[in-house]
Every structure is written in structure tokens, then in C-alpha cells.
Motif scaffolding. Structure first.
Motif, PDB file in Angstrom:
ATOM      1  N   ARG A  10      45.586  40.382  31.163  1.00  0.00           N
ATOM      2  CA  ARG A  10      44.628  40.075  32.231  1.00  0.00           C
ATOM      3  C   ARG A  10      44.900  38.676  32.759  1.00  0.00           C
ATOM      4  O   ARG A  10      45.616  37.898  32.121  1.00  0.00           O
ATOM      5  N   ARG A  12      43.202  35.197  35.112  1.00  0.00           N
ATOM      6  CA  ARG A  12      42.076  34.509  35.762  1.00  0.00           C
ATOM      7  C   ARG A  12      42.620  33.405  36.645  1.00  0.00           C
ATOM      8  O   ARG A  12      43.748  32.956  36.453  1.00  0.00           O
ATOM      9  N   ARG A  70      45.349  40.186  41.167  1.00  0.00           N
ATOM     10  CA  ARG A  70      45.352  41.658  41.247  1.00  0.00           C
ATOM     11  C   ARG A  70      46.692  42.223  40.761  1.00  0.00           C
ATOM     12  O   ARG A  70      46.742  43.243  40.084  1.00  0.00           O
ATOM     13  N   ASN A  73      46.251  42.088  36.939  1.00  0.00           N
ATOM     14  CA  ASN A  73      45.190  42.929  36.373  1.00  0.00           C
ATOM     15  C   ASN A  73      45.400  44.415  36.651  1.00  0.00           C
ATOM     16  O   ASN A  73      44.951  45.254  35.883  1.00  0.00           O
ATOM     17  N   ALA A  77      49.418  44.903  34.165  1.00  0.00           N
ATOM     18  CA  ALA A  77      48.701  45.317  32.945  1.00  0.00           C
ATOM     19  C   ALA A  77      49.020  46.771  32.606  1.00  0.00           C
ATOM     20  O   ALA A  77      49.322  47.100  31.451  1.00  0.00           O
TER      21      ALA A  77
END
Ligand code: 2PG
Ligand code: MG
Length: 462
Positions: A10, A12, A70, A73, A77
Motif C-alpha cells: 500500500r 500513502r 493509485r 494501491n 498491489a
């Protein structure tokens, strides 16, 4: 117990040292271990670097990274789940294939490099060893020689000077810790000297003094005085290293030195730089010519390459193929290694190996936009690169890296061997000869990493 696999990835948004958004990736392994990686950002970039994915538009100057988040994620991912974190090459190959573009522009170099670093971090953490040790295994190791900026210019200081980085190196130091102390004295001395003459305008992007010089010579003379003021002998204890970053003020073989109001062609710039090397104890010159001017690089390396390290940065963008071409054409004798120029750990390491095969020096480098992340300190040690460049001796995003090498040096105790002179062209005699304007033949280059068996990671050898 089965070997751990990648369980989740993930990302951030965090903020870099210029207050701009950047990508932090986390990789969770099935054994519960978490690895982290952060994308740095350059200001003076080579045109062939991996391209960051930024949102565009007007918000945050178009620099937000929601699209890159994006990429991580969603796309990345889904494709890395279940992969072997110890097989960095396979992970990176998967990222490259998934992106599918030559410059990583679809998923974004920032998304890809953050994930690549996070996988490496997780793998080392899962093995319960520091990252440098995970990379190195039992191979020989050197604590890198630091190249530390005293004045910032070029794209990092509103183009206040044409030359981007005025740095010092202290190869006579007996340890990394001592090299930092010497540099701290020079940095303070320079600051006082400039403040007395009203020449400090603050600090530049990498923590070096933001100067108000009126010529490049004034910068170099001030640096000489700062070294002396700190109690060191320029040309014996402390040498000078420059990043000209010439792509910022030249192309098509023409260069415009704004500070000195001069237009130079390739030959004149070569003469100008050779004169600087004769007049000052300059040990290292990075990007002396623009990235589109290999002929300039070749002439300059032919003229001073026996005594001066000539580094390709924007010119070679941490690309193994370009390093091989540079080796064939003899255009440089050292290579800067920046993970986000290449975009993955494996490609950065491939460039490092190509440099070694060519007998080139290797310098692991930060970017002008950084965070508190200090992974590159581990890469420099773990790959036995021999040299490390992370900016100046101020601002925590810089100090975090220097301080981490101190911890590594301390942990190694008697096993730590400081690179010192061994990684510089011409060895110890280079400074003496540079300071006396001489150009006698010097000893052949003996890069610390050249004989090393440093590798990418244990899985590389399965
Ligand atoms: C360089 C780096 C670091 P940037 O040119 O070597 O000084 O700058 O990250 O802006 O490319
Ligand atoms: Mg550079």
C-alpha cells in the motif's frame, strides 16, 4: 515454516524536504514484517530518468501524487501479492513489465521506486539484519567517503551560481566520523566567513549556504578560505568536489555562464574547467558538460581523468547500458547512482555493476528533494560503493543519512574500513598535485568497490 511472501502493498502520501508531496510505500510480508520505501525527487533531472507520475492541474502546483498512489494501491498491489520478497530481481522485473513503458511513466517512477525499496527493506527486516548487511552478506566492505556540499547553487538556489554543488571531501580522515567532523568545521567556517561579508542568503535546497557570489571563482576562493579558516590545508587535508550540472545551462555544445555573463562553446568550457582543476585542489567533477555533449565529457576526461574523478549523473541517469557506452567511449571515469533515476533497486545495482566492470568509481547519491528516509546510506555500504553524496551538513533529511552511516560504522567496530583515498583517482598524490597545479602521472584508480563481490541480495544467488 514456509518462506514469507508479499502479503500486501500500500502507499500513502507524505511530504518531502521542499514541502512537496511524495510517495511512501509499505510492503507487508506474510510473517508480519513491514518494509517501507520512499520516493525522492530531483530538481536538476536528466531527460532520460524514470518519470514521476504527478497529478498535474493547479492544486499543489500540479505536484500531487494521488495517481501514483493509485498505481501502488491498485495495479502494483494486485500484481505483487504472493511474490517472493527475497527475489528482488524478479519483483523489479514484474514492476517493469507491469509498467510497460521505457521511462516508467505509466505507473510512475515515484510509485515504482518506493515499492522496490519497500520490498528490499521488508526482505532485510524479515531476515532480522540491517539492510547493508542483507545486501553485503560476507563480502568485503568499505565505509564510504562522504562528498558534502558547502554552497548550493544552480537549480537548488535560484540559479544564484552556475555551478550547482560546491562540495568538500576529507579523504585523509581516518574514519567516516572524523570526515564528518572535519566537514562540520569547514561548513561553520564558510558560514561565518560569508556572514561577515554579507554573502549568506540562507540555505539552499540541500542545506548548503545559499550564496551571493559574483563569480564562480569567488565561490571557490571562499571555499579555500573556509577550509583554511577551519584549520585544514586545502590540497592536503581537504579537497574540493564540484557538481557542474551543466545540462542546466547548456545544450547543443553551447553554455551560458550567467554569473560571469559569458557564452562558451564546448572547447572553451573544457578549458575553463581544466583551469579550475589546475588552480584549485579539485578531486571530483560531476556533469562537467550537458547530457547531450558526450564529446565534451570525452575531452575533459582525457585532459584530467588521471587525477580527477569525472562523474556522469544527468548524462548516464543510473542506466547500465549508458554506463557501458560511456566506458567504450571513455567519457567519464565514475558514475553517480540514484535509485529514482533508474526506478528500481535492480536497475540501480546493474548500473553499479556496469560501472565496476569498467573500473569506474561509484557514488550513491540522494536527490535534492529528500525525506528522513536513510535507505541510501545502507545501499552505499551494502554495495560497497565507496562514496556517498547526500547534500550538505544541515537539514535533517541530509543529517539522517550521515547519522545512519555513523551508526553503521560504530556497529562494525574494528571491521569498518573507511574508504578514504582508495576510492579517488590518483590516490593521495592527486590533492598535492592539484594544489601545486601539477599534472604528473598518477597511480591508477583503485575503487574500493572495484574488487568487491558486493551483490544485490541473497536471493540473487539462488
Ligand atoms: C544532483 C542532485 C543532487 P537533483 O544533481 O546530483 O545534488 O540534484 O536531485 O536536483 O538532481
Ligand atoms: Mg548531479
Amino acid at each position: 515454516m514456509p518462506e514469507p511472501a508479499i502479503a500486501a502493498v500500500r502507499a500513502r502520501r507524505i511530504w518531502d524536504s521542499r514541502g512537496r508531496p511524495t510517495v511512501e510505500a509499505e510492503v507487508l510480508l506474510s510473517d508480519g514484517v513491514l518494509g517501507r520505501g520512499v520516493a525522492p525527487a530531483g530538481a536538476s533531472r536528466g531527460s532520460r530518468e524514470a518519470l514521476d507520475r504527478r497529478d498535474g492541474g493547479t492544486r499543489l502546483d500540479g505536484l500531487d501524487v494521488q495517481l501514483a498512489l493509485r498505481s501502488v494501491n491498485e495495479d502494483i498491489a494486485a500484481h505483487l501479492r504472493g511474490c517472493d520478497p527475497f527475489d528482488q530481481s524478479a519483483v523489479d522485473a514484474r514492476l517493469i513489465a507491469l509498467d510497460g513503458t521505457p521511462n516508467k511513466s505509466r505507473l510512475g517512477g515515484n510509485a515504482i521506486v518506493a515499492v522496490s525499496l519497500a520490498v528490499l527493506d521488508a526482505a532485510a527486516a524479515s531476515r532480522r539484519v540491517p539492510l547493508w548487511q542483507y545486501l553485503l552478506g560476507d563480502a568485503r566492505l568499505t565505509i564510504p567517503l562522504p562528498e558534502i556540499q558547502i554552497f548550493g547553487g544552480g537549480a537548488h538556489a535560484g540559479r544564484r551560481t552556475d555551478i550547482q554543488d560546491f562540495m568538500v571531501v576529507a579523504p585523509s580522515a581516518k574514519s567516516f566520523a572524523e570526515a564528518l567532523e572535519i566537514t562540520a568545521e569547514v561548513y561553520l567556517s564558510a558560514g561565518k566567513l560569508m556572514a561577515d561579508r554579507g554573502l549568506v542568503q540562507g540555505v539552499a535546497d540541500e542545506g548548503g549556504w545559499w550564496p551571493a557570489f559574483s563569480s564562480n571563482h569567488e565561490a571557490l576562493d571562499t571555499l579555500m578560505r573556509a577550509i583554511e579558516g577551519a584549520g585544514f590545508r586545502p590540497g592536503q587535508d581537504v579537497g574540493i568536489s564540484l557538481d557542474i550540472a551543466a545540462s542546466e545551462f547548456g545544450c547543443g555544445g553551447r553554455y551560458s555562464l550567467r554569473l560571469e555573463e559569458r557564452e562558451l562553446d564546448r572547447d572553451c568550457l573544457a578549458e575553463y574547467l581544466v583551469r579550475l582543476c589546475d588552480r584549485y585542489p579539485i578531486l571530483s567533477v560531476e556533469d562537467p558538460f550537458a547530457e547531450d555533449d558526450p564529446e565534451g565529457f570525452r575531452c575533459f576526461t582525457a585532459a584530467v581523468g588521471d587525477r580527477v574523478q569525472v562523474i556522469g549523473d544527468d548524462y548516464l541517469v543510473t542506466n547500465a547500458d549508458l554506463v557501458e557506452q560511456a566506458a567504450a567511449a571513455r567519457t567519464v571515469n565514475a558514475v553517480l547512482l540514484k535509485v529514482n533515476q533508474a526506478g528500481t533497486i535492480s536497475e540501480t545495482f546493474a548500473a553499479c555493476q556496469a560501472a565496476r566492470r569498467a573500473g569506474f568509481g561509484t557514488i550513491v547519491s540522494a536527490r535534492s528533494g529528500e525525506t528522513e528516509d536513510f535507505a541510501i546510506a545502507h545501499l552505499a555500504v551494502g554495495w560497497d560503493a565507496g562514496q556517498l553524496k547526500v547534500g550538505s551538513f544541515a537539514r535533517s533529511e541530509r543529517m539522517a543519512k550521515w547519522n545512519e552511516v555513523l551508526r553503521i560504522e560504530e556497529a562494525l567496530g574494528a571491521k569498518a574500513r573507511f574508504a578514504g583515498w582508495s576510492v579517488l583517482r590518483g590516490g593521495r598524490s592527486a590533492l598535492d598535485e592539484a594544489s601545486s597545479g601539477g599534472s604528473a602521472a598518477r597511480a591508477p584508480h583503485a575503487a574500493a568497490g572495484a574488487a568487491s563481490t558486493a551483490k544485490l541480495g541473497p536471493a540473487q544467488h539462488r
